[in-house]
Design a protein around this motif. Structure first.
Motif, PDB file in Angstrom:
ATOM      1  N   MET A   1       0.854  -1.194   0.000  1.00 54.95           N
ATOM      2  CA  MET A   1       0.000   0.000   0.000  1.00 54.95           C
ATOM      3  C   MET A   1       0.893   1.248   0.000  1.00 54.95           C
ATOM      4  N   THR A   2       0.623   2.195  -0.896  1.00 51.93           N
ATOM      5  CA  THR A   2       1.494   3.350  -1.056  1.00 51.93           C
ATOM      6  C   THR A   2       1.372   4.305   0.124  1.00 51.93           C
ATOM      7  N   THR A   3       2.393   5.176   0.240  1.00 52.55           N
ATOM      8  CA  THR A   3       2.407   6.167   1.316  1.00 52.55           C
ATOM      9  C   THR A   3       1.213   7.104   1.229  1.00 52.55           C
ATOM     10  N   ALA A   4       0.894   7.552   0.022  1.00 51.98           N
ATOM     11  CA  ALA A   4      -0.227   8.482  -0.166  1.00 51.98           C
ATOM     12  C   ALA A   4      -1.542   7.854   0.283  1.00 51.98           C
ATOM     13  N   VAL A   5      -1.726   6.576  -0.038  1.00 55.89           N
ATOM     14  CA  VAL A   5      -2.963   5.889   0.349  1.00 55.89           C
ATOM     15  C   VAL A   5      -3.060   5.786   1.871  1.00 55.89           C
ATOM     16  N   LEU A   6      -1.949   5.426   2.523  1.00 54.33           N
ATOM     17  CA  LEU A   6      -1.947   5.333   3.993  1.00 54.33           C
ATOM     18  C   LEU A   6      -2.307   6.670   4.627  1.00 54.33           C
ATOM     19  N   THR A   7      -1.717   7.737   4.093  1.00 58.08           N
ATOM     20  CA  THR A   7      -1.997   9.069   4.640  1.00 58.08           C
ATOM     21  C   THR A   7      -3.462   9.446   4.439  1.00 58.08           C
ATOM     22  N   THR A   8      -3.985   9.183   3.249  1.00 59.93           N
ATOM     23  CA  THR A   8      -5.383   9.507   2.953  1.00 59.93           C
ATOM     24  C   THR A   8      -6.339   8.716   3.834  1.00 59.93           C
ATOM     25  N   LEU A   9      -6.065   7.426   4.000  1.00 59.54           N
ATOM     26  CA  LEU A   9      -6.920   6.601   4.848  1.00 59.54           C
ATOM     27  C   LEU A   9      -6.897   7.082   6.288  1.00 59.54           C
ATOM     28  N   GLY A  10      -5.737   7.503   6.748  1.00 61.25           N
ATOM     29  CA  GLY A  10      -5.638   8.019   8.113  1.00 61.25           C
ATOM     30  C   GLY A  10      -6.495   9.253   8.293  1.00 61.25           C
ATOM     31  N   ARG A  11      -6.471  10.133   7.289  1.00 59.00           N
ATOM     32  CA  ARG A  11      -7.278  11.358   7.388  1.00 59.00           C
ATOM     33  C   ARG A  11      -8.769  11.054   7.312  1.00 59.00           C
TER      34      ARG A  11
ATOM     35  N   HIS B   1       4.430   6.796  16.280  1.00 62.00           N
ATOM     36  CA  HIS B   1       4.584   5.405  15.846  1.00 62.00           C
ATOM     37  C   HIS B   1       3.385   4.903  15.028  1.00 62.00           C
ATOM     38  N   VAL B   2       2.380   5.759  14.781  1.00 57.73           N
ATOM     39  CA  VAL B   2       1.215   5.302  14.014  1.00 57.73           C
ATOM     40  C   VAL B   2       1.562   5.232  12.533  1.00 57.73           C
ATOM     41  N   ASP B   3       0.726   4.523  11.754  1.00 54.60           N
ATOM     42  CA  ASP B   3       1.038   4.230  10.365  1.00 54.60           C
ATOM     43  C   ASP B   3       1.223   5.476   9.505  1.00 54.60           C
ATOM     44  N   TYR B   4       0.277   6.444   9.610  1.00 52.53           N
ATOM     45  CA  TYR B   4       0.346   7.577   8.696  1.00 52.53           C
ATOM     46  C   TYR B   4       1.529   8.490   9.002  1.00 52.53           C
ATOM     47  N   VAL B   5       1.991   8.521  10.256  1.00 48.86           N
ATOM     48  CA  VAL B   5       3.193   9.285  10.569  1.00 48.86           C
ATOM     49  C   VAL B   5       4.421   8.575  10.006  1.00 48.86           C
ATOM     50  N   ALA B   6       4.471   7.250  10.186  1.00 48.10           N
ATOM     51  CA  ALA B   6       5.572   6.480   9.605  1.00 48.10           C
ATOM     52  C   ALA B   6       5.586   6.614   8.087  1.00 48.10           C
ATOM     53  N   ALA B   7       4.398   6.661   7.480  1.00 47.87           N
ATOM     54  CA  ALA B   7       4.314   6.814   6.031  1.00 47.87           C
ATOM     55  C   ALA B   7       4.847   8.173   5.595  1.00 47.87           C
ATOM     56  N   ALA B   8       4.530   9.221   6.358  1.00 50.55           N
ATOM     57  CA  ALA B   8       5.019  10.563   6.034  1.00 50.55           C
ATOM     58  C   ALA B   8       6.539  10.624   6.124  1.00 50.55           C
TER      59      ALA B   8
ATOM     60  N   ASN C   1       8.056   8.868   3.215  1.00 55.30           N
ATOM     61  CA  ASN C   1       7.863   9.625   1.991  1.00 55.30           C
ATOM     62  C   ASN C   1       8.788  10.833   1.910  1.00 55.30           C
ATOM     63  N   GLY C   2       9.658  10.974   2.906  1.00 54.61           N
ATOM     64  CA  GLY C   2      10.631  12.059   2.883  1.00 54.61           C
ATOM     65  C   GLY C   2      10.180  13.321   3.590  1.00 54.61           C
ATOM     66  N   GLY C   3       9.125  13.250   4.375  1.00 60.06           N
ATOM     67  CA  GLY C   3       8.657  14.422   5.103  1.00 60.06           C
ATOM     68  C   GLY C   3       9.655  14.850   6.170  1.00 60.06           C
ATOM     69  N   GLY C   4       9.933  16.146   6.232  1.00 58.59           N
ATOM     70  CA  GLY C   4      10.851  16.661   7.234  1.00 58.59           C
ATOM     71  C   GLY C   4      10.220  16.683   8.613  1.00 58.59           C
TER      72      GLY C   4
ATOM     73  N   ARG D   1       1.917  18.826  10.447  1.00 63.70           N
ATOM     74  CA  ARG D   1       0.844  18.360   9.569  1.00 63.70           C
ATOM     75  C   ARG D   1       0.260  17.016   9.978  1.00 63.70           C
ATOM     76  N   HIS D   2       0.991  16.250  10.787  1.00 62.14           N
ATOM     77  CA  HIS D   2       0.517  14.907  11.115  1.00 62.14           C
ATOM     78  C   HIS D   2       0.344  14.686  12.619  1.00 62.14           C
ATOM     79  N   ILE D   3       1.298  15.109  13.417  1.00 62.70           N
ATOM     80  CA  ILE D   3       1.201  14.851  14.861  1.00 62.70           C
ATOM     81  C   ILE D   3       0.330  15.883  15.557  1.00 62.70           C
ATOM     82  N   LEU D   4       0.617  17.170  15.372  1.00 61.27           N
ATOM     83  CA  LEU D   4      -0.137  18.210  16.086  1.00 61.27           C
ATOM     84  C   LEU D   4      -1.638  18.173  15.784  1.00 61.27           C
ATOM     85  N   PRO D   5      -2.068  18.082  14.502  1.00 63.10           N
ATOM     86  CA  PRO D   5      -3.522  18.033  14.253  1.00 63.10           C
ATOM     87  C   PRO D   5      -4.207  16.854  14.934  1.00 63.10           C
ATOM     88  N   ASN D   6      -3.512  15.727  15.046  1.00 61.48           N
ATOM     89  CA  ASN D   6      -4.122  14.554  15.660  1.00 61.48           C
ATOM     90  C   ASN D   6      -3.998  14.551  17.185  1.00 61.48           C
TER      91      ASN D   6
END
Length: 294
Positions: free
Chosen positions: A1-11, A182-189, A192-195, A202-207
């Motif tokens: 499953m691609t990184t983009a899909v994991l991120t989208t599913l998490g959102r 340690h959740v999937d969408y953060v690991a995916a980010a 994917n090269g996210g700084g 974009r991933h930890i604070l909103p959640n």
């Protein structure tokens, strides 16, 4: 499953969960009652000049210690000042301190908690030791001490209360960051090269907003009580400006002949703190079920 899909599913899961939580909150009558009362206090604070029937600082010696009646619904104090007007402006001071003190605590505490939880090691050690040192002092004791050093004023009382609430915000933010990194969408980010900034903002604070929202509703009533205490001790709002704490302090000598001088500002403090606590309890049950079961 691609990184983009994991991120989208998490959102998508997050959005669906938020919708269900909102429906659950609406079914909680105590929480909704607290929310309505809290909203009334906020509106009264915002529109105090329109709500107050008299100038809260203007004395009227001809009507000193007048009992509640048609002219003065909550009576007057020893200087003839309208109690309803002073309670309205006192609620304004309480809401101002409650919101601004919590905002100050979040502005300082959230970044520190994010850095400590995400980077760990030396950063976590330094931030945690600072937090533990501040938590060694009870909240109100620390607030009184800081206000005494800064000097008596509403602004300094707000700063003192805000600083006193920083440790709690740091601990909540750090705990959420440790859990979320340690959740999937953060690991995916990360994969994917996210700084670091992208991952944190974009991933930890909103959640982490659910737990932080609960903390805010807990912090506001604590700040309201803190402001009342500091003003009661002469370290907050200064007479003739209106504050619930100042009103309670001035009522001490008139409890027998004019009990309404203490009853109404006391009820305002109780109503405001109870409203935010009820709302906070409801939000905790919905947004942070782990904390509700402890």
């Amino acid at each position: 499953m691609t990184t983009a899909v994991l991120t989208t599913l998490g959102r998508i899961r997050s959005a669906s969960a938020r919708s269900g939580k909102l429906r659950t909150l609406r079914k909680n009558r105590l929480a909704m009652t607290g929310g309505v009362i809290a909203a009334v206090f906020v509106l009264v604070a915002l529109f105090a000049p329109l709500v107050a029937p008299y100038d809260p600082a203007r004395p009227d010696f001809a009507n000193a210690l007048a009992a509640p009646g048609w002219s003065h619904w909550l009576g007057t104090d020893d200087l003839g000042r309208d109690q309803l007007s002073r309670v309205v402006y006192g609620a304004r001071a309480s809401m101002q301190v409650g919101v601004l003190a919590v905002a100050l605590a979040f502005v300082v505490g959230v970044p520190l908690g994010l850095l400590a939880g995400y980077y760990g090691k030396f950063t976590d050690s330094v931030v945690s030791r600072l937090t533990d040192t501040m938590l060694a002092f009870p909240f109100l004791v620390l607030a009184v001490g800081l206000a005494a050093v800064l000097g008596p004023s509403l602004t300094n009382a707000t700063i003192a209360i805000g600083i006193s609430q920083i440790p709690a915000v740091i601990r909540i933010t750090r705990a959420e960051t440790l859990r979320l990194r340690h959740v999937d969408y953060v690991a995916a980010a990360v994969a994917n090269g996210g700084g670091d900034a992208t991952v944190l903002l974009r991933h930890i604070l909103p959640n982490a907003t659910s737990a932080l929202t609960v903390q805010a509703t807990v912090g506001i009533p604590a700040a309201i009580i803190g402001e009342a205490l500091l003003s009661f001790l002469g370290l907050g709002v200064q007479p003739p400006d209106a504050s619930l704490g100042v009103m309670l302090s001035g009522a001490q000598s008139f409890l027998a002949p004019a009990p309404w001088m203490a009853v109404f500002p006391g009820l305002a403090v109780v109503a405001a703190t109870l409203a935010f606590n009820l709302l906070g309890d409801g939000l905790r049950d919905v947004l942070d079920p782990r904390g509700a079961t402890r």
